[in-house]
Design a protein around this motif. Structure first.
Motif, mmCIF file in Angstrom:
data_model
loop_
_atom_site.group_PDB
_atom_site.id
_atom_site.type_symbol
_atom_site.label_atom_id
_atom_site.label_comp_id
_atom_site.label_asym_id
_atom_site.label_seq_id
_atom_site.Cartn_x
_atom_site.Cartn_y
_atom_site.Cartn_z
ATOM 1 N N ASP A 59 0.828 -1.202 0.000
ATOM 2 C CA ASP A 59 0.000 0.000 0.000
ATOM 3 C C ASP A 59 0.866 1.257 0.000
ATOM 4 O O ASP A 59 1.885 1.331 0.701
ATOM 5 C CB ASP A 59 -0.904 0.025 1.239
ATOM 6 C CG ASP A 59 -2.148 -0.844 1.055
ATOM 7 O OD1 ASP A 59 -2.357 -1.335 -0.063
ATOM 8 O OD2 ASP A 59 -2.891 -1.030 2.047
ATOM 9 N N ASN A 93 -10.532 4.891 -6.082
ATOM 10 C CA ASN A 93 -10.770 3.836 -5.096
ATOM 11 C C ASN A 93 -11.736 2.811 -5.670
ATOM 12 O O ASN A 93 -12.307 3.002 -6.749
ATOM 13 C CB ASN A 93 -11.310 4.416 -3.784
ATOM 14 C CG ASN A 93 -12.561 5.270 -4.002
ATOM 15 O OD1 ASN A 93 -13.500 4.847 -4.686
ATOM 16 N ND2 ASN A 93 -12.576 6.469 -3.430
ATOM 17 N N LYS A 94 -11.913 1.710 -4.949
ATOM 18 C CA LYS A 94 -12.729 0.600 -5.449
ATOM 19 C C LYS A 94 -14.170 1.005 -5.704
ATOM 20 O O LYS A 94 -14.799 0.547 -6.672
ATOM 21 C CB LYS A 94 -12.679 -0.576 -4.471
ATOM 22 C CG LYS A 94 -11.358 -1.330 -4.484
ATOM 23 C CD LYS A 94 -11.453 -2.615 -3.680
ATOM 24 C CE LYS A 94 -10.172 -3.424 -3.783
ATOM 25 N NZ LYS A 94 -10.275 -4.726 -3.087
ATOM 26 N N THR A 127 -1.030 2.689 -9.429
ATOM 27 C CA THR A 127 -1.981 2.392 -8.355
ATOM 28 C C THR A 127 -3.392 2.261 -8.917
ATOM 29 O O THR A 127 -4.173 1.399 -8.491
ATOM 30 C CB THR A 127 -1.946 3.496 -7.280
ATOM 31 O OG1 THR A 127 -0.637 3.536 -6.709
ATOM 32 C CG2 THR A 127 -2.958 3.223 -6.177
ATOM 33 N N ASN A 128 -3.731 3.103 -9.887
ATOM 34 C CA ASN A 128 -5.046 3.011 -10.523
ATOM 35 C C ASN A 128 -5.209 1.682 -11.260
ATOM 36 O O ASN A 128 -6.287 1.073 -11.243
ATOM 37 C CB ASN A 128 -5.244 4.168 -11.502
ATOM 38 C CG ASN A 128 -5.536 5.481 -10.799
ATOM 39 O OD1 ASN A 128 -5.673 5.522 -9.590
ATOM 40 N ND2 ASN A 128 -5.642 6.550 -11.562
ATOM 41 N N CYS A 131 -5.964 -0.930 -8.828
ATOM 42 C CA CYS A 131 -7.323 -0.778 -8.306
ATOM 43 C C CYS A 131 -8.339 -1.361 -9.288
ATOM 44 O O CYS A 131 -9.278 -2.059 -8.896
ATOM 45 C CB CYS A 131 -7.621 0.698 -8.044
ATOM 46 S SG CYS A 131 -9.225 0.991 -7.272
ATOM 47 N N SER A 134 -8.216 -5.145 -9.034
ATOM 48 C CA SER A 134 -8.774 -5.750 -7.824
ATOM 49 C C SER A 134 -10.255 -5.430 -7.614
ATOM 50 O O SER A 134 -10.842 -5.887 -6.635
ATOM 51 C CB SER A 134 -7.985 -5.267 -6.602
ATOM 52 O OG SER A 134 -8.103 -3.864 -6.446
ATOM 53 N N SER A 135 -10.860 -4.686 -8.538
ATOM 54 C CA SER A 135 -12.257 -4.256 -8.351
ATOM 55 C C SER A 135 -13.216 -4.839 -9.391
ATOM 56 O O SER A 135 -14.304 -4.314 -9.582
ATOM 57 C CB SER A 135 -12.327 -2.724 -8.390
ATOM 58 O OG SER A 135 -11.476 -2.140 -7.452
#
Length: 414
Positions: A59, A93-94, A127-128, A131, A134-135
């Motif tokens: 993270d 974010n998710k 990071t995007n 995301c 993982s979403s």
């Protein structure tokens, strides 16, 4: 203008440049986001660059305090030509990705809008990308590729290579490739979407060149992490499409991915036979004739070496008018690795397909002379060993050739 010294704690430990978007990882060390994302996600390192601690949780926490200090320092030194670091856009974010995916289910137009948003989000930072991965974004994109939408729903958009996409499947495929998926996601993609690989083969067959390039690159990534048992008996269609990619030369990256795929699946005999039946040997020899790139030549020779371990592959090499000649020509002209692969190909021919006609052809084409040269120059010990084996194997046939060493001829006294 007076040269201003940047405070050391403003510098990223990786790039040694002033941080624009400082983030702190679980070890407590702060890096510039772009540098640490490249370290962790693109280069796939698992440890902190400074402390060397293994990161079970990668993270990245924005260090707003440090960023504000950097911005204030830039403002104070504006008269000395220091530009203020802009406030970075926060990663998604998710919940934002989930909302996009839910909206996409409403209509093809919303799907296209979602794709445009996902493409923009993915290009902003690593990071995007993680995301989106993982979403549920990967399953959504894969479903669009599987549906192989060929509608005329169009959009005005280009990827980094300038490719224009005119349907959902093409755009979804480009985003999937840009995500640079993790090994676990690639494995999951192949398992959960059993039809996905077939969909990629379909893209190879009927897609535009840009999508075909992305498809073969994704196939290479997926099969690199697949269980070996899944590579044993691939469909003939798989090899037909790979050969076509190599024949069409749509891009250097696509060609190298296709070559890597041939090499990765080559250890299994059934795959060698199917690749030979699909015309792989002819295309590889043609490529070898025209290629001067060291890495490409090494890969081509490696693939040919594998294919010549089956009778079908050797027959195809001998059927090609330039087969023996071009393989021999590459000895001592590519690298030690290339020379070893080329001599191994000739050993397969000499040992298992060495008819009197073939042996005479090897003599006439100068292959025997090149093998003798291998014994005299620095081509690597493995190449020398195999060249000596070939010459000793057929010394009786080539005994009248002046290049064959006397020590080898002594094995066959007249």
């Amino acid at each position: 203008m007076t040269e201003i010294e940047v405070p050391p704690f403003f510098l990223c430990p990786i790039s040694l440049e002033m941080m624009k978007d400082p983030v702190t990882i679980p070890t407590g060390i702060t890096y510039d986001r772009e540098s640490i994302e490249k370290w962790l996600f693109t280069e796939k390192n698992k440890n902190c660059p400074v402390t060397k601690q293994v990161l079970s949780n990668p993270d990245l926490t924005p260090n707003h305090t440090l960023r504000r200090l950097i911005q204030s320092w830039c403002t104070l030194n504006a008269s000395n030509g220091i530009e203020r670091v802009p406030t970075p856009k926060p990663p998604v974010n998710k919940s934002q990705i989930t909302k996009l995916l839910n909206d996409a289910a409403k209509s093809p137009q919303m799907q296209m809008k979602c794709l445009k948003s996902l493409g923009s989000i993915a290009s902003a930072c690593e990071t995007n990308k993680r995301c989106i991965e993982s979403s549920g974004g990967v399953d959504f994109l894969a479903s669009l590729v599987k549906n192989n939408n060929t509608s005329t729903t169009s959009m005005e958009a280009c990827d980094d290579d300038g490719f224009e996409f005119t349907n959902l499947s093409d755009e979804a495929l480009s985003i999937l490739f840009s995500l640079q998926l993790s090994e676990s996601t690639l494995k999951s993609l192949a398992v959960k979407n059993s039809e996905f690989i077939d969909s990629l083969l379909n893209v190879l067959r009927v897609g535009c060149d840009e999508s075909r390039a992305y498809a073969v690159l994704l196939l290479n990534s997926i099969l690199e992490v697949e269980e070996p048992t899944q590579l044993v008996a691939l469909k003939l269609e798989f090899f037909v499409e790979l050969v076509q990619i190599l024949h069409d030369q749509i891009s250097p990256k696509a060609s190298k991915a296709a070559l890597q795929l041939l090499i990765n699946v080559g250890p299994w005999g059934q795959n060698r036979v199917k690749a030979s039946e699909a015309g792989a040997v002819k295309v590889l020899v043609d490529l070898l004739l025209d290629s001067s790139d060291k890495r490409a030549c090494e890969m081509i020779l490696t693939a040919l070496d594998q294919l010549c371990r089956c009778a079908e592959g050797r027959a195809e090499l001998l059927r090609h008018g330039a087969g023996l000649a071009v393989v021999s020509k590459k000895i001592h002209r590519v690298s030690k690795v290339g020379s070893e692969r080329a001599v191994r190909i000739l050993l397969s021919i000499a040992k298992y397909s060495g008819s009197s006609k073939v042996l005479q052809e090897m003599l006439q084409l100068g292959v025997v002379s090149k093998l003798c040269l291998v014994l005299q120059v620095d081509c690597g010990s493995k190449a020398k060993e195999k060249a000596r084996e070939i010459l000793k194997l057929h010394a009786r046939v080539w005994k009248n050739s002046s290049c064959v060493p006397i020590i080898l001829l002594s094995s066959y006294p007249s």
